[in-house]
Enzyme design. Sequence first.
Site, PDB file in Angstrom:
ATOM      1  CG  PHE A 285      -0.228   0.313   2.536  1.00 35.24           C
ATOM      2  CD1 PHE A 285       0.023   1.615   2.934  1.00 35.24           C
ATOM      3  CD2 PHE A 285       0.190  -0.717   3.372  1.00 35.24           C
ATOM      4  CE1 PHE A 285       0.670   1.889   4.134  1.00 35.24           C
ATOM      5  CE2 PHE A 285       0.845  -0.456   4.559  1.00 35.24           C
ATOM      6  CZ  PHE A 285       1.083   0.849   4.943  1.00 35.24           C
TER       7      PHE A 285
ATOM      8  CE  LYS B 231      -2.900  -8.501  -3.940  1.00 34.83           C
ATOM      9  NZ  LYS B 231      -3.416  -7.619  -2.795  1.00 34.83           N
TER      10      LYS B 231
ATOM     11  CD  GLU C 113      -6.143  -5.851   0.478  1.00 38.07           C
ATOM     12  OE1 GLU C 113      -6.135  -6.521   1.543  1.00 38.07           O
ATOM     13  OE2 GLU C 113      -5.246  -5.930  -0.377  1.00 38.07           O
TER      14      GLU C 113
ATOM     15  CB  SER D 189       5.453  -7.650   6.429  1.00 35.01           C
ATOM     16  OG  SER D 189       4.693  -8.831   6.158  1.00 35.01           O
TER      17      SER D 189
ATOM     18  CB  CYS E 284      10.555  -0.634   2.856  1.00 37.31           C
ATOM     19  SG  CYS E 284      11.143  -0.215   1.199  1.00 37.31           S
TER      20      CYS E 284
ATOM     21  CD  GLU F  55       9.165  -2.816   8.250  1.00 40.13           C
ATOM     22  OE1 GLU F  55       9.519  -2.113   7.276  1.00 40.13           O
ATOM     23  OE2 GLU F  55       8.731  -3.978   8.133  1.00 40.13           O
TER      24      GLU F  55
END
Length: 496
Positions: free
Chosen positions: A149, A173, A176, A226, A281, A381
């Site tokens: 995202f 993909k 969402e 992740s 990240c 994280e």
Amino acid sequence: MQITQHWINGAFTLAADTRLADVTNPATGKVTSQVALASVETVNDAVAAATAAFPAWRDTSLARRAQILFAFRELLNARKPELAAIITSEHGKVLDDALGEISRGQEVVEFACGIPHLLKGGYTENASTKVDVHSIRQPVGPAAIISPFNFPAMVPMWFFPVAIAAGNTVILKPSEKDPTAANWMAELWKEAGLPDGVFNVVHGDKEAVDTLLHHPDIKSVSFVGSTPIAQYVYREGTAGGKRVQALGGAKNHMIVLPDANLDLAADAAVNAGFGSAGERCMAISALVAVGPIADELVAKIAERTRTLRIGDGLRGTDMGPLVTAAHRDKVAGYIDAGVADGATVVLDGRIVEADAEGEGFFLGPTLFDNVTPEMSIYTDEIFGPVLSVVRTDSYDEALALINANQYGNGTAIFTNDGGAARRFENEVQVGMVGINVPIPVPMAYYSFGGWKNSLFGDSHAHGTEGVHFFTRGKVVTTRWLDPSHGGLNLGFPQNA
């Protein structure tokens, strides 16, 4: 309410999907649309479209592929503000940050425009007597891209420009949580002249991901997310014989040595720690202050952080909301844990006044001092606007902290000592290193990726490694026969 549909074989479709998820504007907390969650059948339809389109696209000339890449680049440059507004409305990052994200993704498009040169092979004449050898690289086949995202435009663009330029077809993909950017780019590809079926978008959750991972016609998988999910994607994908590059989590450290310019270091710490609300990240989440500078450095960081304006990213603010209420609450829980563990709270992001309408998912910048390595705010994280300052007595102690960490994505050192910087570059066990650069994201003609639990697979994203990931090498040995080559010889070729 508007429903975000899938893009399959050059057109929007809802297929037979009945499951829907809400898409929310994080700055207001209001549901703005819904997104269809793909069933197994829908994903299979997308893979079938990509598989059917692959032979013709594979055989399309490099000149034609490059022309389409150039057309996509020009369209994206002309309409960049439109895409940035979409990103801000669904992700929450401020508009300038969204524009910057698109520009960094565009660098990969521009790199991929050079695909005729990037795919050049080698040629050896007369390797053996009247025998010539040459090498070529050919596309792998339909490629799955599973993106997160936090960068709904840039991260997919780490992969699909190179994949498409190299002759592969793509099924993207996206997350969402912010799905519209992917559909917008799909329409742009069609406008640029890309044949139907070469670029497809399916929205969904774990059901869609698992279908892609296990589908026999998917030949490669690119993932960013992740570490636990990256491990899962790598394990499941490789078990089916697919190529997988799975980029995982991070805990990026920034060392500040006593000789550094503390004003520049403080600017960098605020920019890298709180930009995009820490949902990067490559964000700096652990600052290691070496020697006697910690008090002054923490004071400078706090002074700058207090000037940040928090609010709706369309209002000229410095930092927007977090992506969802659940994520905001999770990050706030880490702040609670830091307080309970005894870290010094310099700035508390749980107390925030946001310039926005409605109940957005806001959390202010949080600055902790005197953090120790056993605290969860150091080990985990957090993926939010939380910066932890760890104090060490020496460079060696600071380096040991970084090298002992399970992650190895990005790191930085701030110093005016060239010898110390050179030593750090050599000794640190991290994939991307900044010398007085807090977020060392490489240019597109280099490759992006970390070490240790930040990467699963052998290939980093884009650059030469990206070209090699989306292609396979082939070596051809040629001899044009004439009667003098006749006769039987059962011995092994002598290469003479």
